[in-house]
Structure formats: structure tokens, C-alpha cells
Design an enzyme around this catalytic site. Sequence first.
Site, mmCIF file in Angstrom:
data_model
loop_
_atom_site.group_PDB
_atom_site.id
_atom_site.type_symbol
_atom_site.label_atom_id
_atom_site.label_comp_id
_atom_site.label_asym_id
_atom_site.label_seq_id
_atom_site.Cartn_x
_atom_site.Cartn_y
_atom_site.Cartn_z
ATOM 1 N N ASN A 14 0.776 -1.295 -0.116
ATOM 2 C CA ASN A 14 0.000 0.248 0.009
ATOM 3 C C ASN A 14 0.892 1.362 0.157
ATOM 4 O OD1 ASN A 14 -3.109 -0.385 0.134
ATOM 5 N ND2 ASN A 14 -2.287 -1.919 1.438
ATOM 6 N N LEU A 84 0.914 -1.909 12.381
ATOM 7 C CA LEU A 84 0.228 -2.950 13.359
ATOM 8 C C LEU A 84 0.282 -2.525 14.964
ATOM 9 C CD1 LEU A 84 1.237 -6.120 11.476
ATOM 10 C CD2 LEU A 84 -0.851 -4.702 11.231
ATOM 11 N N ASN A 101 -6.992 4.995 9.182
ATOM 12 C CA ASN A 101 -6.326 3.662 9.140
ATOM 13 C C ASN A 101 -6.994 3.004 7.850
ATOM 14 O OD1 ASN A 101 -5.037 1.181 9.791
ATOM 15 N ND2 ASN A 101 -6.765 0.764 10.731
ATOM 16 N N HIS A 103 -8.277 -1.200 7.273
ATOM 17 C CA HIS A 103 -8.393 -2.342 7.824
ATOM 18 C C HIS A 103 -8.920 -3.249 6.768
ATOM 19 C CE1 HIS A 103 -8.703 -5.081 11.221
ATOM 20 N NE2 HIS A 103 -9.954 -5.569 10.535
ATOM 21 N N ASP A 144 -9.527 0.177 15.648
ATOM 22 C CA ASP A 144 -10.557 -0.119 14.562
ATOM 23 C C ASP A 144 -12.064 0.363 15.184
ATOM 24 O OD1 ASP A 144 -8.396 -1.406 13.274
ATOM 25 O OD2 ASP A 144 -9.237 -3.502 14.196
HETATM 26 C C1 GAR Z 1 -3.155 -4.346 4.296
HETATM 27 O O1 GAR Z 1 -4.114 -5.422 3.914
HETATM 28 C C2 GAR Z 1 -3.945 -3.676 5.471
HETATM 29 O O2 GAR Z 1 -5.190 -3.605 5.298
HETATM 30 C C3 GAR Z 1 -3.513 -4.358 6.783
HETATM 31 O O3 GAR Z 1 -2.301 -5.065 6.525
HETATM 32 C C4 GAR Z 1 -2.054 -5.025 5.136
HETATM 33 C C5 GAR Z 1 -0.810 -4.509 5.114
HETATM 34 O O4 GAR Z 1 -0.408 -4.886 3.361
HETATM 35 N N1 GAR Z 1 -3.807 -3.564 7.807
HETATM 36 C C6 GAR Z 1 -4.274 -4.487 9.231
HETATM 37 O O5 GAR Z 1 -4.433 -5.447 9.255
HETATM 38 C C7 GAR Z 1 -4.432 -3.398 10.220
HETATM 39 N N2 GAR Z 1 -5.240 -3.869 11.113
HETATM 40 P P1 GAR Z 1 0.936 -3.960 2.893
HETATM 41 O O6 GAR Z 1 1.841 -4.066 3.710
HETATM 42 O O7 GAR Z 1 1.249 -4.743 1.723
HETATM 43 O O8 GAR Z 1 0.241 -2.653 2.563
#
Ligand code: GAR
Length: 187
Positions: A14, A84, A101, A103, A144
Site C-alpha cells: 500500500n 500494526l 487507517n 483495515h 479499529d
Molecule cells: C493491508 O491489507 C492492511 O489492510 C492490513 O495490513 C495489510 C498491509 O499490507 N492492515 C491491518 O491489518 C491493520 N489492522 P501491505 O504491507 O502490503 O500494504
Amino acid sequence: MKKVLLFASGTGSNVENIIQYFKNRHDIIVVGVFTNNPNAKVLEKAKIHNVPALIFNKEQLSEGFVLDKIVEFQPDLIVLAGFLWKMPEEIVAAYPKKIINIHPALLPKYGGKGMYGMKVHQTVLDNREKETGITIHYVNEHYDEGEFIFQQKVNIEDCASADEIACKIHELEHEHFPEVIERLLEG
Ligand code: GAR
């Protein structure tokens, strides 16, 4: 020029997508990537794109060091993109409605402490959900639970593994997250 500061803990797909989306723009710039994880792949991505990075530990997050660094960057929006750890109240209070954020589920389902990344997708799979999705929300002092900004659903009846769900979720995130950030900064 509006400034975006990113927080991430892992792979950073992301982060990379957001950096690329705003590259060559004169109105919005990604000014930094902050991470709690010195081994996070996101650091390589920040480096490739010449975005300054900061690594911090738990004490630095809770005892003011990270807040001081945020202040130096003067962000218009702080974006948690796969971050996280919990944001300390002090930081949340300093940036009301300026921290968002993403989620990887349809909150309020599959949220809260310990619910992140693949754990979310595995639980969604175990519960035989027909659909899941993404939620982009403001950050408050509870995991969240801040006000929703955006949700998008996706059908997962054809997914046989948590990895396949993760893949669909990443696609949704990459499609929508930068646009939501853009809208917030322009609105
Ligand atoms: C993403 O899917 C995001 O939504 C999630 O971690 C992933 C990170 O992916 N976030 C959570 O779970 C927060 N509670 P990335 O490092 O490839 O962007």
C-alpha cells in the site's frame, strides 16, 4: 502542497502504491514513511522512491519521540497503511481527524486487537463468509473504532484459501486507498 506521512509495519504494498499514485504531483506529496519494524520490506520501498524513512521502537512511540518527529514533517494527513501498533492517545489527540487507517475487513466485523493481516482473512475463511472487504476510517484511541470514511465489499465465494482472500483485498486497497486520501486532502 499537502503533505502525507505514512506509517507501516510490513511489506508496504500500500505504501508503494500510494507513493506511486502521488509521484509527479504538485499538490500532494508523501513526505515520509515511519515504521516500527527495522526488517520491514516497506523500508526498501521508501528507499527506491527516495522517501525519507524513520524506524522507531515502542518507547519512542509512547514517550514523545515519534510525536516530535511527526511535528517536524508537518503532515496534513497521517495514513496508517498496514501499521500494526496502536497509536498513542497523545498522537491521536494532537491530530484530530488527521489520522486514518485501512483495515482489511468490513468493520465492525473482524476488527480489534490482534485482528490484522492474514489473521483477519483466515478467520473470514473459517467463518465461511460470502463477502468481505475493506474499511478506511479515522483513528481514535481504540483499535479499529473510529468513524468510517469508506467501505467496499468483495465477493469471496470462489476463494479457497486465506491467501486468495488477501489477494482480492490488496487489489481493492490499491484501487481505492489513494483516491480516498486524495479526496480527504482536497475536501
Ligand atoms: C493491508 O491489507 C492492511 O489492510 C492490513 O495490513 C495489510 C498491509 O499490507 N492492515 C491491518 O491489518 C491493520 N489492522 P501491505 O504491507 O502490503 O500494504
